[in-house]
Design an enzyme around this catalytic site. Structure first.
Site, PDB file in Angstrom:
ATOM      1  N   ASN A   8       0.860  -1.178   0.000  1.00 42.88           N
ATOM      2  CA  ASN A   8       0.000   0.000   0.000  1.00 42.88           C
ATOM      3  C   ASN A   8       0.901   1.234   0.000  1.00 42.88           C
ATOM      4  OD1 ASN A   8      -1.751   2.092   0.586  1.00 42.88           O
ATOM      5  ND2 ASN A   8      -2.193   1.419   2.679  1.00 42.88           N
ATOM      6  N   TRP A   9       0.921   1.924  -1.112  1.00 39.35           N
ATOM      7  CA  TRP A   9       1.845   3.073  -1.244  1.00 39.35           C
ATOM      8  C   TRP A   9       1.305   4.331  -0.589  1.00 39.35           C
ATOM      9  CZ3 TRP A   9       3.551   2.889  -7.113  1.00 39.35           C
ATOM     10  CH2 TRP A   9       4.078   1.611  -7.380  1.00 39.35           C
ATOM     11  N   LYS A  10       0.057   4.302  -0.170  1.00 41.24           N
ATOM     12  CA  LYS A  10      -0.562   5.482   0.450  1.00 41.24           C
ATOM     13  C   LYS A  10      -0.432   6.684  -0.508  1.00 41.24           C
ATOM     14  CE  LYS A  10       0.257   3.327   4.850  1.00 41.24           C
ATOM     15  NZ  LYS A  10       0.470   3.428   6.265  1.00 41.24           N
ATOM     16  N   HIS A  94      -9.157   1.445   5.858  1.00 39.24           N
ATOM     17  CA  HIS A  94      -7.795   1.616   6.370  1.00 39.24           C
ATOM     18  C   HIS A  94      -7.828   2.570   7.572  1.00 39.24           C
ATOM     19  CE1 HIS A  94      -3.580   2.724   6.704  1.00 39.24           C
ATOM     20  NE2 HIS A  94      -3.330   1.576   6.089  1.00 39.24           N
ATOM     21  N   GLU A  96      -6.028   4.961   8.396  1.00 41.41           N
ATOM     22  CA  GLU A  96      -5.841   6.374   8.068  1.00 41.41           C
ATOM     23  C   GLU A  96      -7.143   6.987   7.564  1.00 41.41           C
ATOM     24  OE1 GLU A  96      -2.390   5.631   5.700  1.00 41.41           O
ATOM     25  OE2 GLU A  96      -1.350   5.114   7.554  1.00 41.41           O
ATOM     26  N   GLU A 165      -4.345  -4.502  11.292  1.00 40.07           N
ATOM     27  CA  GLU A 165      -3.299  -3.484  11.333  1.00 40.07           C
ATOM     28  C   GLU A 165      -3.442  -2.685  12.621  1.00 40.07           C
ATOM     29  OE1 GLU A 165      -1.688  -2.423   7.172  1.00 40.07           O
ATOM     30  OE2 GLU A 165      -3.421  -1.162   7.511  1.00 40.07           O
ATOM     31  N   GLY A 171       3.556   2.696  10.550  1.00 42.30           N
ATOM     32  CA  GLY A 171       4.489   3.787  10.288  1.00 42.30           C
ATOM     33  C   GLY A 171       5.302   4.206  11.505  1.00 42.30           C
ATOM     34  N   SER A 203       4.416  -1.708  10.093  1.00 45.48           N
ATOM     35  CA  SER A 203       5.889  -1.772  10.143  1.00 45.48           C
ATOM     36  C   SER A 203       6.463  -3.127   9.737  1.00 45.48           C
ATOM     37  CB  SER A 203       6.400  -1.359  11.531  1.00 45.48           C
ATOM     38  OG  SER A 203       6.035  -0.023  11.800  1.00 45.48           O
ATOM     39  N   GLY A 225       5.354   1.629   4.194  1.00 49.63           N
ATOM     40  CA  GLY A 225       6.650   2.244   3.901  1.00 49.63           C
ATOM     41  C   GLY A 225       7.636   1.352   3.148  1.00 49.63           C
TER      42      GLY A 225
HETATM   43  P1  13P Z   1       3.698   0.747   7.431  1.00 54.86           P
HETATM   44  O1  13P Z   1       4.175  -0.564   6.836  1.00 54.86           O
HETATM   45  O2  13P Z   1       4.372   1.939   6.843  1.00 54.86           O
HETATM   46  O3  13P Z   1       3.743   0.693   8.927  1.00 54.86           O
HETATM   47  O4  13P Z   1       2.153   0.898   7.022  1.00 54.86           O
HETATM   48  C1  13P Z   1       1.291  -0.161   7.229  1.00 54.86           C
HETATM   49  C2  13P Z   1      -0.003   0.105   6.553  1.00 54.86           C
HETATM   50  O5  13P Z   1      -0.753   0.957   6.961  1.00 54.86           O
HETATM   51  C3  13P Z   1      -0.333  -0.677   5.355  1.00 54.86           C
HETATM   52  O6  13P Z   1      -1.646  -0.482   4.952  1.00 54.86           O
END
Ligand code: 13P
Length: 240
Positions: A8-10, A94, A96, A165, A171, A203, A225
């Site tokens: 997931n590149w966000k 998600h 976020e 998650e 992150g 992470s 990430g």
């Molecule tokens: P990170 O791997 O950057 O912690 O993010 C996880 C995430 O939210 C994947 O959807």
């Protein structure tokens, strides 16, 4: 079912950068089997990444979609648009989106229903915050997210990919221990009853992928990430 490695590149990588990243990733990863790789770039990169993956084993996913098919929803994306550019998957709920964009369990439920209806495989994210974990509410929160999210579609849970998650691990560099993750996966499995795939996210990196994937309860990972760097994502795809 093959284990899943989803990236997931966000909100990262404009279309040119996205293309370069996938080209390099494909070179580095080469041939692989026994795992399913899903790329989840920003919407604007989907058409070109869709073309790149068309003749490969990699799959494409969107980061979000609206709960209506079309209409006056400025700034939103329809699941049909995702399908039209080659997506088979869509991330829904998600953390976020829940915590920054204010998505509720009800909105998430409506999105899950439409995704299933139109033939997109939802990657349904659930997870507790640090405060919720510290106050002993982890299971209550997860139970609520699943119950509300799956309202009226409980019998279709086997068509959904779940992603546990924990918000405190996203992150932050703080990964849930393989044991902690496996325990929650077991709890989630107990709630959904139907056999489903459950991914871990938070992470995930080259240093912890092997120990996470050794847990029988973990059927794959959702990587943020570390999926932005072709070298680290390749190592994750090549978990042992
Ligand atoms: P990170 O791997 O950057 O912690 O993010 C996880 C995430 O939210 C994947 O959807």
């Amino acid at each position: 079912m093959e284990p899943i490695v989803a990236g997931n590149w966000k909100m990262n990588k404009e279309p040119g950068e996205s293309r370069a990243l996938v080209q390099r990733l494909m070179e580095l990863v080469g041939d692989y089997k026994d795992r399913l790789v899903i790329l989840i770039p920003p919407f604007t990169s989907l058409p070109s990444i869709g073309e790149l993956v068309r003749n490969s084993r990699m799959k494409l996913g969107g980061q979000n979609m609206h709960w209506e098919r079309s209409g006056a929803y400025t700034g939103e994306i329809s699941g049909f648009f995702l399908k039209a550019v080659g997506c088979e998957y869509v991330v829904i709920g998600h953390s976020e989106r829940r915590h920054i964009m204010g998505e509720t369990d009800d909105m998430i439920n409506r999105k899950l229903r439409l995704a299933l209806e139109i033939g997109l495989i939802p990657i349904f994210c659930i997870g507790e915050t640090e405060k919720e974990r510290e106050s002993g509410k982890t299971e209550t929160v997860i139970a609520r997210q699943i119950k509300e999210g799956l309202k009226d579609i409980e019998n279709e849970a086997h068509k959904i990919v779940f992603a546990y998650e924990p918000v405190w691990a996203i992150g932050t560099g703080k990964t849930a221990t393989p044991r902690q993750a496996a325990e929650m996966h077991q709890y989630i499995r107990g709630m959904i009853k139907k056999p489903s795939t459950i991914l871990y996210g938070g992470s995930v990196k080259p240093e912890n992928i092997d120990s996470l994937m050794k847990q029988e309860e973990i059927q794959g990972v959702l990587v943020g990430g570390a999926s932005l760097k072709p070298e680290s994502f390749t190592r994750i795809i090549r978990f042992e």
